[in-house]
Write a protein that holds these residues in place. Structure first.
Motif, PDB file in Angstrom:
ATOM      1  N   ALA A  69      14.243 -55.192  -7.820  1.00  7.76           N
ATOM      2  CA  ALA A  69      12.942 -54.546  -7.668  1.00  7.76           C
ATOM      3  C   ALA A  69      13.088 -53.132  -7.111  1.00  7.76           C
ATOM      4  N   VAL A  70      14.037 -52.941  -6.194  1.00 11.52           N
ATOM      5  CA  VAL A  70      14.328 -51.594  -5.682  1.00 11.52           C
ATOM      6  C   VAL A  70      14.734 -50.689  -6.841  1.00 11.52           C
ATOM      7  N   GLY A  71      15.628 -51.206  -7.697  1.00 17.06           N
ATOM      8  CA  GLY A  71      16.091 -50.424  -8.838  1.00 17.06           C
ATOM      9  C   GLY A  71      14.970 -50.076  -9.800  1.00 17.06           C
ATOM     10  N   GLU A  72      14.109 -51.025 -10.087  1.00 14.38           N
ATOM     11  CA  GLU A  72      12.999 -50.796 -11.011  1.00 14.38           C
ATOM     12  C   GLU A  72      12.062 -49.712 -10.484  1.00 14.38           C
ATOM     13  N   SER A  91      24.572 -49.261  -4.040  1.00 12.67           N
ATOM     14  CA  SER A  91      23.111 -49.216  -3.898  1.00 12.67           C
ATOM     15  C   SER A  91      22.386 -48.645  -5.114  1.00 12.67           C
ATOM     16  N   PRO A  92      22.889 -47.558  -5.730  1.00 19.22           N
ATOM     17  CA  PRO A  92      22.144 -46.994  -6.867  1.00 19.22           C
ATOM     18  C   PRO A  92      22.325 -47.736  -8.190  1.00 19.22           C
ATOM     19  N   LEU A  93      23.262 -48.681  -8.269  1.00 22.46           N
ATOM     20  CA  LEU A  93      23.548 -49.317  -9.560  1.00 22.46           C
ATOM     21  C   LEU A  93      22.321 -49.956 -10.207  1.00 22.46           C
ATOM     22  N   PRO A  94      21.474 -50.682  -9.456  1.00 24.52           N
ATOM     23  CA  PRO A  94      20.276 -51.244 -10.101  1.00 24.52           C
ATOM     24  C   PRO A  94      19.327 -50.171 -10.628  1.00 24.52           C
ATOM     25  N   VAL A  95      19.347 -48.993 -10.017  1.00 26.90           N
ATOM     26  CA  VAL A  95      18.503 -47.896 -10.493  1.00 26.90           C
ATOM     27  C   VAL A  95      18.975 -47.449 -11.869  1.00 26.90           C
ATOM     28  N   TYR A  96      20.285 -47.240 -11.995  1.00 26.38           N
ATOM     29  CA  TYR A  96      20.832 -46.791 -13.278  1.00 26.38           C
ATOM     30  C   TYR A  96      20.630 -47.853 -14.358  1.00 26.38           C
ATOM     31  N   ILE A 102      30.483 -41.774 -12.610  1.00 27.42           N
ATOM     32  CA  ILE A 102      29.195 -41.317 -13.127  1.00 27.42           C
ATOM     33  C   ILE A 102      29.174 -41.353 -14.646  1.00 27.42           C
ATOM     34  N   GLU A 103      30.295 -41.008 -15.256  1.00 24.21           N
ATOM     35  CA  GLU A 103      30.399 -41.106 -16.714  1.00 24.21           C
ATOM     36  C   GLU A 103      30.137 -42.536 -17.177  1.00 24.21           C
ATOM     37  N   GLU A 104      30.722 -43.496 -16.447  1.00 18.94           N
ATOM     38  CA  GLU A 104      30.618 -44.907 -16.824  1.00 18.94           C
ATOM     39  C   GLU A 104      29.247 -45.489 -16.519  1.00 18.94           C
ATOM     40  N   GLU A 105      28.672 -45.125 -15.375  1.00 19.94           N
ATOM     41  CA  GLU A 105      27.452 -45.779 -14.903  1.00 19.94           C
ATOM     42  C   GLU A 105      26.172 -45.039 -15.250  1.00 19.94           C
ATOM     43  N   VAL A 106      26.278 -43.731 -15.510  1.00 19.77           N
ATOM     44  CA  VAL A 106      25.074 -42.932 -15.715  1.00 19.77           C
ATOM     45  C   VAL A 106      25.075 -42.249 -17.081  1.00 19.77           C
ATOM     46  N   LEU A 107      26.045 -41.379 -17.324  1.00 19.32           N
ATOM     47  CA  LEU A 107      25.997 -40.558 -18.528  1.00 19.32           C
ATOM     48  C   LEU A 107      26.043 -41.397 -19.802  1.00 19.32           C
ATOM     49  N   ARG A 108      27.025 -42.277 -19.889  1.00 21.73           N
ATOM     50  CA  ARG A 108      27.184 -43.065 -21.116  1.00 21.73           C
ATOM     51  C   ARG A 108      26.005 -44.006 -21.359  1.00 21.73           C
TER      52      ARG A 108
END
Length: 255
Positions: A6-9, A34-39, A79-85
């Motif tokens: 829910a935090v991520g959403e 902590s930011p993984l659910p956001v991504y 960041i490439e793995e978790e965000v950009l791609r």
């Protein structure tokens, strides 16, 4: 929020709202758990066709010093793995500091200029360490600090050792945006989940403004949002008030 998902959403929704209003927004991203659910939530919005991030730009909060570019634990690689791609963003959309530069102070100054030339950070996503650090601004970092080289505490190295084969492989030094640099972002969004973050959250939100808790600098920011689950909120004295104000928030008032 009831849990990490829910935090991520909720945090993903804040980013999506920003990008809808400003498609080429510069969003600062953090690493760690902590930011993984956001991504994940933001990537799901992209896959569902709900949010278009095609023009969004991304900038990096910090980087290890001395890890070769091909090392899988450089924060650029993470960041490439978790965000950009997952978001379908190209390398051209990315800004980051150079942790391998021969002249590190110059590289830090160059990154400050790059952020400024990019128009400044519209939203900076933050996690928080169990000791209250943000970025790699360890306890007693100056609130006036800019991007610089920092020496990690032993506790931070121990916390990060799970990403390496051994503690000995964890670098001692990092390049990190300073607290003043972070505070220049137009919107700060700090996310945290779990009992292990409860004391740090309470000190950051309700404790005194103190360099020993770097995240307490958010108290000085004109637009800072802290999103936590029930476990991370468990030490907050005014938790019931925060729940009430969120429930009564006017529709026109964004997070």
């Amino acid at each position: 929020m009831p849990d990490r998902a829910a935090v991520g959403e909720l945090a993903a929704g804040v980013i999506a709202d920003l990008v809808t209003r400003k498609p080429d927004a510069l969003v600062g991203v953090a690493t760690g758990s902590s930011p993984l659910p956001v991504y994940a939530a933001l990537a799901q919005r992209v896959r569902d066709g709900v949010t278009d991030v095609g023009r969004m730009r991304v900038c990096q909060l910090d980087e290890y010093v001395g890890l070769p570019p091909e090392h899988p634990q450089t924060y650029r690689a993470v960041i490439e793995e978790e965000v950009l791609r997952p978001l379908g963003l190209s390398a051209e959309s990315f800004l980051g500091p150079d942790g391998t530069a021969d002249d590190l102070p110059r590289a830090c100054a160059d990154y400050e200029l790059a952020l400024r030339d990019a128009g400044g950070v519209d939203l900076q996503l933050l996690g928080i360490g169990s000791d209250g650090h943000i970025g790699f601004n360890e306890p007693c970092s100056s609130f006036g600090s800019r991007t610089r080289v920092k020496t990690l505490t032993q506790q931070t190295r121990v916390d990060n050792a799970r990403f390496f084969d051994s503690l000995d492989e964890v670098p001692w030094h990092v390049v990190t945006q300073g607290i003043a640099t972070i505070s220049e972002a137009r919107h700060l969004v700090l996310v945290a989940a779990g009992e292990s973050k409860a004391e740090a959250i309470a000190l950051a939100v309700e404790g005194p403004l103190a360099a020993i808790v770097p995240a307490s600098a958010l108290q000085l920011h004109p637009h800072a949002t802290v999103i936590v689950d029930e476990a991370a909120a468990s030490h907050l004295k005014l938790a019931d008030y925060y729940r009430t104000t969120y429930a009564a928030k006017p529709d026109w008032q964004r997070l």
